[in-house]
Design an enzyme around this catalytic site. Structure first.
Site, PDB file in Angstrom:
ATOM      1  N   ALA A   5       0.853  -1.185   0.000  1.00 48.59           N
ATOM      2  CA  ALA A   5       0.000   0.000   0.000  1.00 48.59           C
ATOM      3  C   ALA A   5       0.891   1.238   0.000  1.00 48.59           C
ATOM      4  CB  ALA A   5      -0.908  -0.014   1.221  1.00 48.59           C
ATOM      5  N   GLU A  45      -0.472  -9.334  -0.158  1.00 50.15           N
ATOM      6  CA  GLU A  45      -1.876  -9.655   0.142  1.00 50.15           C
ATOM      7  C   GLU A  45      -2.699  -9.765  -1.141  1.00 50.15           C
ATOM      8  OE1 GLU A  45      -1.840  -6.335   2.942  1.00 50.15           O
ATOM      9  OE2 GLU A  45      -2.671  -7.683   4.444  1.00 50.15           O
ATOM     10  N   GLU A  57       4.507  -4.641   7.520  1.00 48.30           N
ATOM     11  CA  GLU A  57       3.727  -3.551   8.132  1.00 48.30           C
ATOM     12  C   GLU A  57       4.159  -3.238   9.559  1.00 48.30           C
ATOM     13  OE1 GLU A  57       2.465  -6.057   6.383  1.00 48.30           O
ATOM     14  OE2 GLU A  57       0.980  -5.303   4.943  1.00 48.30           O
TER      15      GLU A  57
END
Ligand code: CAA
Length: 256
Positions: free
Chosen positions: A64, A110, A130
């Site tokens: 992300a 993911e 993360e």
């Protein structure tokens, strides 16, 4: 039409390539909106039978977009709910293959795991890093990684953010196969073409049944599979497939 994505078709295969090389294909809401749109278009297009998602040799995706999300509030994230897009490959009726080379991190990992098959290049590196930026995987990593490689190793990777190379990913069953960098995309496309040549209704049911393994108890999954199997006997392609086998000729699939 798509910013940061290259969307093409190659016969019956829909191909989506991430194209943000400067940030290693980091996934921002624009990319994810484009991905959702492209997947929906391929889902609606009866000539497309299989979808392939890939990045560059250096990076499938580094996850992300940290720059885009660092100032977001929980309410903004809830309202936009952009992470819902990560589950879309799973809910497609058509198989989705991820061809992974280089970095496949965080939301990139993911997304690859939400696809049906991962073909990896020898340079692929997987991680859920993360924890290193003060959060946890938010797009399925804590759920899909343990299912793919087992609790202990998944826990270690998620709690440390460490990288896992392609050979280990193959050994542990995260990826279907590892291929030299120069050949990984061609091999993934050949696989997509092969799947695209199979009877589409049976392909759809087979995907749904395999996914049930991760969503239901065994008895429920077996029952679901059996019903899907019986249902296929109402299709043209079942009759055609079996007749062609017995007549020793090539079947002609109609998707009906
Ligand atoms: N978001 C935004 N930008 C990113 C990015 C990301 N996830 N990953 C890399 N970039 C950018 C870098 O900021 C850098 O930009 P500048 O050139 O403008 O400085 C550019 O891409 C190249 O990166 P590096 O210079 O860092 O390249 P490197 O080869 O030294 O390191 C890397 C590569 C190991 C992938 C490193 O960039 C990195 O650790 N990236 C972050 C990985 C990460 O934490 N991903 C998880 C994101 S959170 C998430 O995904 C949440 C979720 O579950 C949905």
């Amino acid at each position: 039409m798509y910013e940061n994505l290259i969307v093409t078709t190659e016969d019956a295969v829909g191909v989506i390539q991430f194209n943000r090389p400067k940030v290693l294909n980091a996934l921002n809401s624009q990319v994810m909106r484009g991905l959702t749109h492209a997947l929906a278009a391929f889902e609606a297009d009866a000539t497309i039978r299989c979808v392939l998602i890939h990045g560059s040799e250096r990076a499938f995706s580094a996850g992300a977009d940290i720059d885009a999300m660092q100032a977001a509030t929980p309410v903004e994230m809830l309202r936009e709910n952009w992470i819902a897009a990560w589950d879309r490959p799973r809910t497609m009726t058509k198989p989705v293959i991820a061809a992974v080379s280089g970095y496949c991190l965080g939301g990139g990992c993911e997304l690859a795991m939400a696809c049906d098959i991962i073909i990896a290049s020898e340079s692929a590196q997987f991680a859920q890093p993360e924890i290193g930026i003060g959060v946890i995987p938010g797009a399925g990593g804590t759920q899909r990684l343990p299912r793919a490689i087992g609790k202990s190793r998944a826990m270690e990777l998620i709690l440390t953010g460490k990288f896992m190379g392609a050979a280990e990913a193959e050994r542990r069953g995260l990826v279907s196969r590892v291929v030299p960098v120069e050949a990984y995309l061609a091999e993934a496309k050949a696989l997509a073409r092969d799947i695209a040549s199979k009877p589409p209704v049976a392909i759809q049911f087979a995907k749904e049944c395999v996914n049930k393994v991760f969503e239901t108890a065994l008895g429920e999954g077996l029952d679901y599979e059996r019903r899907m199997f019986y249902f296929l006997f109402s299709t043209h392609d079942q009759r055609e497939g079996m007749e062609a086998f017995l007549a020793k000729r090539k079947p002609e699939w109609k998707g009906q």
